[in-house]
Enzyme design. Structure first.
Site, PDB file in Angstrom:
ATOM      1  N   LYS A   1      74.017  -8.096 -56.104  1.00 23.26           N
ATOM      2  CA  LYS A   1      74.406  -9.300 -55.348  1.00 23.26           C
ATOM      3  C   LYS A   1      74.254  -9.013 -53.869  1.00 23.26           C
ATOM      4  O   LYS A   1      74.404  -7.871 -53.440  1.00 23.26           O
ATOM      5  CB  LYS A   1      75.866  -9.659 -55.636  1.00 23.26           C
ATOM      6  CG  LYS A   1      76.202 -11.095 -55.331  1.00 23.26           C
ATOM      7  CD  LYS A   1      75.751 -11.984 -56.454  1.00 23.26           C
ATOM      8  CE  LYS A   1      76.175 -13.409 -56.308  1.00 23.26           C
ATOM      9  NZ  LYS A   1      76.110 -14.086 -57.599  1.00 23.26           N
TER      10      LYS A   1
HETATM   11  N1  GLU Z   1      73.666 -16.606 -58.056  1.00 20.31           N
HETATM   12  C1  GLU Z   1      73.562 -16.934 -59.433  1.00 20.31           C
HETATM   13  C2  GLU Z   1      74.647 -16.234 -60.240  1.00 20.31           C
HETATM   14  O1  GLU Z   1      75.664 -15.894 -59.727  1.00 20.31           O
HETATM   15  C3  GLU Z   1      72.164 -16.717 -59.972  1.00 20.31           C
HETATM   16  C4  GLU Z   1      71.678 -15.301 -59.957  1.00 20.31           C
HETATM   17  C5  GLU Z   1      70.216 -15.158 -60.337  1.00 20.31           C
HETATM   18  O2  GLU Z   1      69.603 -16.124 -60.708  1.00 20.31           O
HETATM   19  O3  GLU Z   1      69.727 -14.036 -60.226  1.00 20.31           O
HETATM   20  O4  GLU Z   1      74.552 -16.063 -61.415  1.00 20.31           O
END
Ligand code: GLU
Length: 476
Positions: free
Chosen positions: A107
């Site tokens: 993240k």
């Molecule tokens: N930000 C989204 C999540 O928390 C998508 C992450 C992604 O598609 O890699 O799942």
């Protein structure tokens, strides 16, 4: 959002992890290896804007590399901090494992209020942030693939993809360095709606099991269920729109940052969203009752509470007053560990974030595969499928005419049956299948183990076991 007495977000995720991991028979060392975050990179970079140099702080955290690339969004918010990014990276690890998206968890975040900057300034900032991450392989099609999260969207992903490609001009798979791009620049149909669509599919699947629905003290189908939505951003908006327009749910309240709207007759989601886009908030919306402190709507009497914005909105302070018997975590970490305990004691059923909001990363996975295969889904099969269906329809019509019975196929049937699946239909089908399959794996644990009495522990159990298995095959 959380009160001081409560553990922070990172600790909250750890507590949930711990509750599950003790039920697995893992060696102590492996348990710790899976719990901890592998690495968090912090970067401070300067951008010359408005005649001054502004310093920005950003993070990219990698929780687990049991599979690579690692995956997870990039968030733009002033509240971004290391603890938060690490907690979110950990959630990505178990989420991907649960829905069988072949990624480790990661993240990123940038401490910024995107509303304070013009578009061209945001582009400069994003490109510079991306440059810093690409340089360290923290953006790369084979190692780390970001995506949108709070405060970012297609536009930012497009800038990131372009920055990577300028730095790696001969990488034929360059577009796969990030997902959530616009369809016109390597994106995939259905990615924008994906997380909200996944929330809808998750609820549909839950309601296929009357005994699960009964555990929440509810009965029947989604039709007519009263839903309270917290946060009408990309996820909340799509979930609320699909649930109200396609499943007959009634959205009786929406809580936003500047207040909330309450209407027991049901809110027109599209209309409210249009209002918010135009006025930057819900204040002044002419339909329904405006409530200045939108957060109290979380405590409103309803059937389903759908927190879709940020972590910690249901916490030790308000959990006891939450009346919803069913909570679906469309956001990451909206219910703190403390609140989770209180709600479980009250008998509420929580469909956990690991599962409920996995639609986003699932369709990101499809986009990544599309980018690596360099072909749009359905391009090879669509017309062939249509031709074969046409054969059946022609034959049926011939039989009907020859036999003199004069049967007529309804025009609706022909329309639907003769249309081969395009990319959007395939994406939705893949997402629906993923949500159903993941629910089955959670549900099996939930119903078969006497020491598991909630879906969150079941979700963690499935996720952790898969990560452990993956480490096992690597000889760890
Ligand atoms: N930000 C989204 C999540 O928390 C998508 C992450 C992604 O598609 O890699 O799942």
């Amino acid at each position: 959002m959380q009160t001081q007495k409560e553990p922070g977000f990172r600790e909250s995720v750890n507590l949930m992890f711990n509750r599950a991991v003790t039920l697995l028979d893992l060696p102590q060392g492996l348990e710790e290896k899976i719990r901890v975050c592998n690495a968090t990179y912090t970067v401070r970079f300067g951008v010359r804007l408005r005649g001054d140099i502004h310093t920005f702080k950003g993070y990219r955290s990698v929780h687990s590399e049991h599979m690579e690339p690692v995956k997870g969004g990039i968030r733009y918010a002033t509240s971004v901090n290391q603890q938060e990014v690490e907690a979110l990276a950990a959630l990505m690890t178990f989420k991907c494992a649960l829905v069988e998206a072949p990624f480790g968890g990661s993240k990123g975040g940038l401490c910024i209020d995107p509303r304070e900057w013009e578009e061209h300034e945001l582009e400069q900032i994003t490109r510079r942030f991306a440059y810093e991450l690409v340089k360290r392989d923290l953006i790369s099609p084979s190692q780390n693939v970001p995506a949108p999260d709070m405060g970012t969207g297609e536009r930012e992903m497009s800038w990131i993809a372009d920055t990577y490609q300028r730095m790696n001009t001969t990488d034929i798979n360059g577009k796969a360095c990030v997902t959530g791009k616009p369809v016109t620049n390597g994106g995939i149909q259905g990615r924008v709606e994906a997380t909200g669509r996944g929330v809808q599919y998750a609820l549909q699947e839950f309601f296929r099991y009357p005994e699960d629905v009964a555990k929440a003290g509810l009965s029947g189908t989604l039709d007519g269920k009263r839903v309270v939505v917290q946060g009408l951003g990309n996820v909340g908006y799509h979930a609320a729109k699909f649930l109200s327009e396609e499943d007959g749910c009634k959205i009786i309240a929406v809580a936003e940052w500047d207040g909330g709207i309450h209407d027991p007759k049901g809110i027109d989601v599209q209309d409210l969203r249009d209002w918010i886009s135009k006025h930057r908030g819900v204040k002044g919306y002419p339909n329904g009752t405006y409530v200045e402190n939108g957060m109290v709507l979380i405590e409103e009497e309803c059937d389903i509470l759908l927190p879709a914005a940020i972590e910690g909105v249901v916490n030790a302070e308000n959990a006891a007053r939450v009346k919803a018997p069913l909570i679906i975590e469309a956001a990451n970490g909206p219910v703190t560990a403390k609140a989770d305990e209180i709600l479980r004691q009250k008998g509420a059923v929580i469909i956990p974030d690991l599962y409920a909001n996995a639609g986003g990363v699932t369709v990101s996975y499809f986009e990544w595969v599309k980018n690596l295969s360099h072909i749009r889904f359905g391009r090879m099969q669509r017309r062939q499928e249509e031709a074969r269906h046409q054969l059946v329809v022609d034959e049926l019509e011939r039989l009907s005419a020859d036999s003199g019975i004069g049967w007529q196929l309804s025009p609706n049937f022909k329309d639907k049956y003769l249309r081969g699946a395009g990319e959007l239909e395939l994406v939705r089908s893949g997402l629906d299948d993923t949500m159903r399959t993941a629910y089955q794996s959670m549900r099996e644990v939930w119903h078969s183990r006497s020491d598991v009495d909630d879906l969150r522990v079941a979700a963690y159990l499935v996720g952790i076991a898969r990560v452990a298995q993956s480490y096992g095959t690597k000889g760890l």
